[in-house]
Design an enzyme around this catalytic site. Sequence first.
Site, PDB file in Angstrom:
ATOM      1  N   GLU A   1     -42.099 -26.504 -70.082  1.00  0.00           N
ATOM      2  CA  GLU A   1     -42.945 -25.690 -69.276  1.00  0.00           C
ATOM      3  C   GLU A   1     -42.702 -24.209 -69.581  1.00  0.00           C
ATOM      4  O   GLU A   1     -41.511 -23.780 -69.581  1.00  0.00           O
ATOM      5  CB  GLU A   1     -43.186 -26.003 -67.985  1.00  0.00           C
TER       6      GLU A   1
ATOM      7  N   ARG B   1     -44.539 -39.612 -49.191  1.00  0.00           N
ATOM      8  CA  ARG B   1     -43.944 -39.920 -48.088  1.00  0.00           C
ATOM      9  C   ARG B   1     -44.572 -39.069 -46.899  1.00  0.00           C
ATOM     10  O   ARG B   1     -45.097 -38.015 -47.515  1.00  0.00           O
ATOM     11  CB  ARG B   1     -42.297 -40.176 -48.301  1.00  0.00           C
TER      12      ARG B   1
ATOM     13  N   HIS C   1     -33.064 -25.883 -53.623  1.00  0.00           N
ATOM     14  CA  HIS C   1     -34.020 -26.940 -53.730  1.00  0.00           C
ATOM     15  C   HIS C   1     -33.990 -27.874 -52.112  1.00  0.00           C
ATOM     16  O   HIS C   1     -34.687 -28.709 -51.988  1.00  0.00           O
ATOM     17  CB  HIS C   1     -33.921 -28.145 -54.843  1.00  0.00           C
TER      18      HIS C   1
ATOM     19  N   LYS D   1     -42.521 -37.725 -62.607  1.00  0.00           N
ATOM     20  CA  LYS D   1     -43.163 -36.244 -62.889  1.00  0.00           C
ATOM     21  C   LYS D   1     -43.978 -36.217 -64.158  1.00  0.00           C
ATOM     22  O   LYS D   1     -45.007 -35.598 -63.812  1.00  0.00           O
ATOM     23  CB  LYS D   1     -41.566 -35.400 -63.187  1.00  0.00           C
TER      24      LYS D   1
HETATM   25  C1  MV4 Z   1     -40.806 -24.788 -62.144  1.00  0.00           C
HETATM   26  C2  MV4 Z   1     -40.160 -23.532 -61.761  1.00  0.00           C
HETATM   27  C3  MV4 Z   1     -40.762 -22.495 -62.533  1.00  0.00           C
HETATM   28  N1  MV4 Z   1     -41.654 -22.701 -63.319  1.00  0.00           N
HETATM   29  N2  MV4 Z   1     -41.403 -25.123 -63.053  1.00  0.00           N
HETATM   30  C4  MV4 Z   1     -37.997 -27.193 -58.968  1.00  0.00           C
HETATM   31  C5  MV4 Z   1     -37.696 -28.624 -58.845  1.00  0.00           C
HETATM   32  C6  MV4 Z   1     -38.863 -29.448 -59.540  1.00  0.00           C
HETATM   33  N3  MV4 Z   1     -39.453 -29.791 -58.473  1.00  0.00           N
HETATM   34  C7  MV4 Z   1     -39.557 -28.454 -60.180  1.00  0.00           C
HETATM   35  N4  MV4 Z   1     -39.131 -27.040 -59.966  1.00  0.00           N
HETATM   36  C8  MV4 Z   1     -39.379 -25.784 -60.322  1.00  0.00           C
HETATM   37  N5  MV4 Z   1     -40.176 -25.954 -61.516  1.00  0.00           N
HETATM   38  C9  MV4 Z   1     -41.965 -23.888 -63.662  1.00  0.00           C
HETATM   39  N6  MV4 Z   1     -42.695 -23.904 -64.910  1.00  0.00           N
HETATM   40  C10 MV4 Z   1     -39.378 -23.428 -60.794  1.00  0.00           C
HETATM   41  C11 MV4 Z   1     -39.341 -24.723 -59.918  1.00  0.00           C
HETATM   42  C12 MV4 Z   1     -38.328 -24.481 -58.752  1.00  0.00           C
HETATM   43  C13 MV4 Z   1     -38.613 -24.814 -57.339  1.00  0.00           C
HETATM   44  C14 MV4 Z   1     -40.149 -25.389 -57.293  1.00  0.00           C
HETATM   45  C15 MV4 Z   1     -40.316 -25.764 -56.010  1.00  0.00           C
HETATM   46  C16 MV4 Z   1     -39.564 -25.218 -55.042  1.00  0.00           C
HETATM   47  C17 MV4 Z   1     -38.462 -24.849 -55.087  1.00  0.00           C
HETATM   48  C18 MV4 Z   1     -37.841 -24.421 -56.306  1.00  0.00           C
HETATM   49  C19 MV4 Z   1     -36.706 -23.664 -56.583  1.00  0.00           C
HETATM   50  C20 MV4 Z   1     -36.210 -23.358 -57.849  1.00  0.00           C
HETATM   51  C21 MV4 Z   1     -37.215 -23.919 -58.948  1.00  0.00           C
END
Ligand code: MV4
Length: 511
Positions: A199, A291, A234, A116
């Site tokens: 963030e 992937r 997720h 990440k």
């Molecule tokens: C975030 C976000 C809101 N704001 N970052 C979830 C897991 C990781 N891959 C990053 N994620 C998120 N990061 C900021 N600054 C909301 C999420 C998030 C999310 C992102 C993509 C797809 C589904 C999600 C479900 C919940 C939270």
Amino acid sequence: MFKKILIANRGEIAVRILRACRELGIRSVAVFSEVDRKSLHVRLADEAYAIGPAPSRESYLRIDKLMAVAQRTGCDAVHPGYGFLAENPALPRACGEAGITFVGPSAEAMEALGSKTAGRQLARRVDVPTVPGTNDPTDKPQAQTLAQRLGYPVLLKAVAGGGGKGMRLVYSDAEFESAFRDAASEAMNAFGDERLYLEKYLERPRHIEIQILADAHGRVVSLGERECSVQRRHQKVIEEAPSPIVTPELRRKMSEAAVTLARAGGYLNAGTMEFLVDQNLNFYFLEVNTRLQVEHPVTEQVTGLDLVKLQIAIAAGHRLPFAWETITPRGHAMEVRLYAEDPENSFFPSPGRILSHHVPSGAGIRLDEGVYEGWTVPNDYDPLLSKLIAWGNSREETIARLRRALEEYTITGIRTNAGLFRRILEESEFLRGEIHIRWLGEFLRGPRAASSISLEDHAADSKEAQRAAAIAAAIWQANQRAAQTSSASSDRENGSRWKLEGRREQLDRSP
Ligand code: MV4
């Protein structure tokens, strides 16, 4: 071109890959665990070999066993599918040592883009927008100062994290200290690495990703976006292409960002760049999936391309025969993921024997599945049964076809989430394309609770659901055992619920 490919996976994706092999005139070699002996991928492959007991740690995750089969059977390539070892750099390394081609990126590119913070730093270097926050792991006072400057809410994320683990949402300065401590210790427990970064929290963004392909001759193409905002804990539930909100201009900008990132990371083969997109159509790079993805069929339907065949061609050193500027999505595609789970009962897994199965067909319908009538869905893996994909000239026609196909789809003997899709596909907000990453959670809870959900709730729910699922699975298995009285003498493993729960918690959820 290759002569024989080992498919290091199971279920619908193993079937998807062996079909591509057959069309290319390449022999396919399947592998299977003890509970997968009768699985569809085993039946359809040219050859199939046992690689161990049900738990994936002892079968599908055993690089030594997979490589032994590949070498013994004379495979010249390995396709990992998704999940299991697909993003583990140890597999391309093992392939390299054995002189077998890995169908995917190099171990180095996986490391450069898969982590990440590494991905985030790379994005900053090449001016791809990321969510405002820290580039590097940060200590508490530094993070708190930044939080005050950015304004609350902010999101603390574990450097080693992924899939939402080790994240903490912070709404105010007063909560900051304890949230930081909690997140750090949770990250330490989960990953053995307590480092955090921070963030600005985006409230209701969309999750939109760009599919790219990169060949060994320096050509990198974007195949456009997939809208994946409809997700629960997720886990994506519905995906579509194109996104209802992406304009040609935004598609071009996001594609340029994705291609730039792929070049900067020395990327090869198929990959996906994930972005969050806010209400004002600002986009922010999140992470790379190194992937083939579950939802790749929606991109195939709107581009007319076969991504698995292209992956294999790229791995064989062929040139991509087109430039991405020439690719524009045609029509609309939407995929629903049909799982053996019970939406009426907290989405508990519902494995078991499929008593009858009728598959939909007709205009604009595609079904990618790994099941058949009479087969027993094992309890040991992700319970994805089928991906139902509709294509139409417009989003409306696509949704109408998907609804029609869902009515035709019947499966008895197990419970599925098909009813959930019938509900979502009637919902006016969904029909207008007004979706975001928290939309489904709010829809399932009802309008009352919608405003008060926090990320902590999501995390707590997720833990609770895992425990509940473990218990449900144990009960199911106990019932199965009770029903099989005649086979009691061959019951080598005892039926301890605790063992079963432990095993259930190690289940692989594919991304
Ligand atoms: C975030 C976000 C809101 N704001 N970052 C979830 C897991 C990781 N891959 C990053 N994620 C998120 N990061 C900021 N600054 C909301 C999420 C998030 C999310 C992102 C993509 C797809 C589904 C999600 C479900 C919940 C939270």
